[in-house]
Write a protein that holds these residues in place. Structure first.
Motif: not given
Length: 221
Positions: A72-101
């Motif tokens: 994401i840092s290298a390519d802020p518009g990389h949709a897959n990176a955002h999507q995968y990060l969201g899934f990890l934050l939601q299901n592993v970290r319980d970081d729901f604000d981060g996942a939604e963002a």
């Protein structure tokens, strides 16, 4: 790609990540090395692939998160990176604000990303208890991918709750019946494994229509 091929074998139950044959494990080691080298050279796609491998195969969640954030840092518009990060934050970290963002960032980068719409809907429904937002997210996923089984299934769950709420409040039974009808259609589309749900929704629709007639509140159609 070896990663995708072996992942498919795991999903089909042919092998397990924890017990890969030596030859397959060697292939995965080679793939990880290639992704790591490419990521070090700044290739965002390889960085996301590395993150996905670390998350799903190695269970190295810290490494996976770092890879997604680097992409994401290298390519802020990389949709897959955002999507995968969201899934990890939601299901592993319980970081729901981060996942939604992250899901919203994925959608902003790629409005046609059905999985991101669907995952946002799941978060809104289960965590935020935002039924309206979840319904809108699932409908957006279906609009861009009319065959998206998970979006159909989850939208059916949301509408089923709406229909039950109408019944409990003594509301408009015609609307409740229509919602049950839509649930049946959605679950029918979502796959044969949901056949019982489809039949249940059909029965609920018929039951509600019969109750409306019995109570003097007729419904049309």
């Amino acid at each position: 790609r070896a990663h995708i091929r072996i992942q498919g074998m795991v999903h089909r139950g042919e092998v397990a990540w924890a017990a890969l044959p030596a030859a397959k494990q060697e292939e995965m080691d080679e793939v990880e090395a290639m992704y790591t080298e490419a990521a070090a050279q700044g290739h965002s796609v390889a960085t996301v692939n590395l993150g996905h491998l670390l998350e799903t195969v190695r269970k190295d969640f810290d490494g996976a998160e770092a890879a997604y954030r680097a992409a994401i840092s290298a390519d802020p518009g990389h949709a897959n990176a955002h999507q995968y990060l969201g899934f990890l934050l939601q299901n592993v970290r319980d970081d729901f604000d981060g996942a939604e963002a992250a899901y919203r960032a994925a959608i902003a980068a790629h409005p046609g990303y059905a999985n991101a719409h669907t995952n946002l809907g799941v978060l809104l429904s289960t965590v935020r208890k935002d039924v309206d937002g979840a319904e809108a997210a699932y409908r957006a996923a279906i609009a861009v991918d009319p065959g998206h089984a998970n979006a159909h299934y989850n939208l059916g769950l949301v509408l089923n709750v709406r229909a039950q709420d109408i019944e409990e409040r003594g509301g408009n039974l015609a609307k409740a019946a229509a919602l049950y009808d839509e649930c049946a259609r959605l679950w029918d589309v979502s796959g044969d494994e949901n056949h019982a749900r489809t039949q249940g929704a059909q029965a609920d629709a018929a039951r509600v229509r019969a109750a409306a007639v019995r109570d003097g509140r007729g419904v049309r159609g």
